[in-house]
Design an enzyme around this catalytic site. Sequence first.
Site, PDB file in Angstrom:
ATOM      1  N   HIS A 177       0.862  -1.195   0.000  1.00  0.00           N
ATOM      2  CA  HIS A 177       0.000   0.000   0.000  1.00  0.00           C
ATOM      3  C   HIS A 177       0.896   1.242   0.000  1.00  0.00           C
ATOM      4  O   HIS A 177       2.003   1.213   0.542  1.00  0.00           O
ATOM      5  CB  HIS A 177      -0.893  -0.015   1.246  1.00  0.00           C
ATOM      6  CG  HIS A 177      -1.981   1.019   1.189  1.00  0.00           C
ATOM      7  ND1 HIS A 177      -1.755   2.345   1.492  1.00  0.00           N
ATOM      8  CD2 HIS A 177      -3.279   0.917   0.827  1.00  0.00           C
ATOM      9  CE1 HIS A 177      -2.886   3.017   1.329  1.00  0.00           C
ATOM     10  NE2 HIS A 177      -3.825   2.174   0.924  1.00  0.00           N
ATOM     11  N   GLU A 196      -3.917   2.601  -7.106  1.00  0.00           N
ATOM     12  CA  GLU A 196      -4.293   3.750  -6.274  1.00  0.00           C
ATOM     13  C   GLU A 196      -3.290   4.882  -6.478  1.00  0.00           C
ATOM     14  O   GLU A 196      -2.161   4.807  -5.983  1.00  0.00           O
ATOM     15  CB  GLU A 196      -4.248   3.385  -4.783  1.00  0.00           C
ATOM     16  CG  GLU A 196      -5.272   2.379  -4.335  1.00  0.00           C
ATOM     17  CD  GLU A 196      -5.535   2.486  -2.832  1.00  0.00           C
ATOM     18  OE1 GLU A 196      -6.699   2.513  -2.482  1.00  0.00           O
ATOM     19  OE2 GLU A 196      -4.574   2.556  -2.040  1.00  0.00           O
TER      20      GLU A 196
HETATM   21  O1  G3P Z   1      -6.549   1.556   0.577  1.00  0.00           O
HETATM   22  C1  G3P Z   1      -7.561   2.445   0.293  1.00  0.00           C
HETATM   23  C2  G3P Z   1      -7.113   3.822   0.289  1.00  0.00           C
HETATM   24  O2  G3P Z   1      -5.775   4.102   0.243  1.00  0.00           O
HETATM   25  C3  G3P Z   1      -7.992   4.794  -0.357  1.00  0.00           C
HETATM   26  O3  G3P Z   1      -8.259   5.709   0.643  1.00  0.00           O
HETATM   27  O4  G3P Z   1      -9.596   7.293   1.834  1.00  0.00           O
HETATM   28  O5  G3P Z   1      -9.139   7.609  -0.588  1.00  0.00           O
HETATM   29  O6  G3P Z   1     -10.692   5.798   0.151  1.00  0.00           O
HETATM   30  P1  G3P Z   1      -9.493   6.655   0.484  1.00  0.00           P
END
Ligand code: G3P
Length: 235
Positions: free
Chosen positions: A106, A154
Amino acid sequence: MIRYTCVNVASNNTNDNILIINTKHYERSTGVRAVSFFADLPDSNAFKGWQIHYAAGPYDLHLAKQFPEKSFYAQHVDPNGYGAYTGKISMEMLIETGIQGSLINHSEFRVSSESIEMAISKARDLNFNIVVCAENLEEVAKFAETGAKLVAYEPPELIGGNISVSTAKPGIIEKAAAICRKNGSRLIVGAGIKTHIDISTSLNLGASGGLVASGVVLASNPSIAITSLINKELT
Ligand code: G3P
């Protein structure tokens, strides 16, 4: 010799969409508040066609025993087995505790390429669900080619914000999904996801689901937030 193998709580249907809720280390979802937090959330097979997994912090993973209808994932796993390792989290221990899978790499917990490769290979042997996080298209390709069954794209700059990955990076999602398909992997996407439209747009672009944290954990009602992500009628 003990043979470790992971038995899935969530449906095994490989066509199901996937929603992973990363509870991170938020005060509301961790430690003394974790039991009441998880008690209110939907079970993993609550929605037809969807698997929901809860990625909890290490201290809270024991709750998998208390909530057998919920699929718990770790937020991080190491490729070592049992032994003289300080601070490590092995797949063997997770499997024996009823944990169904884990995130690795992550953005908030990056690890070396070597660890990722070893973890991917070990997860295959143990039938353990590993989700390899990637910050960009190059990493998506690298991890899919290494054999990750599930890759989570992400973009770090969107994490925790209000602009979703599906709004800001549709072209990348489409390319990433195609790369994953070609390599026999599935793609999920995360960062800034808050609504059903964010999820449905991601699915239309070729993703198989979402990875969500603040949109659920910080919502006024986390259970309704999950339901609304999946169910358009509630948005
Ligand atoms: O692992 C999920 C994350 O990093 C995304 O965070 O708060 O943008 O949904 P968020």
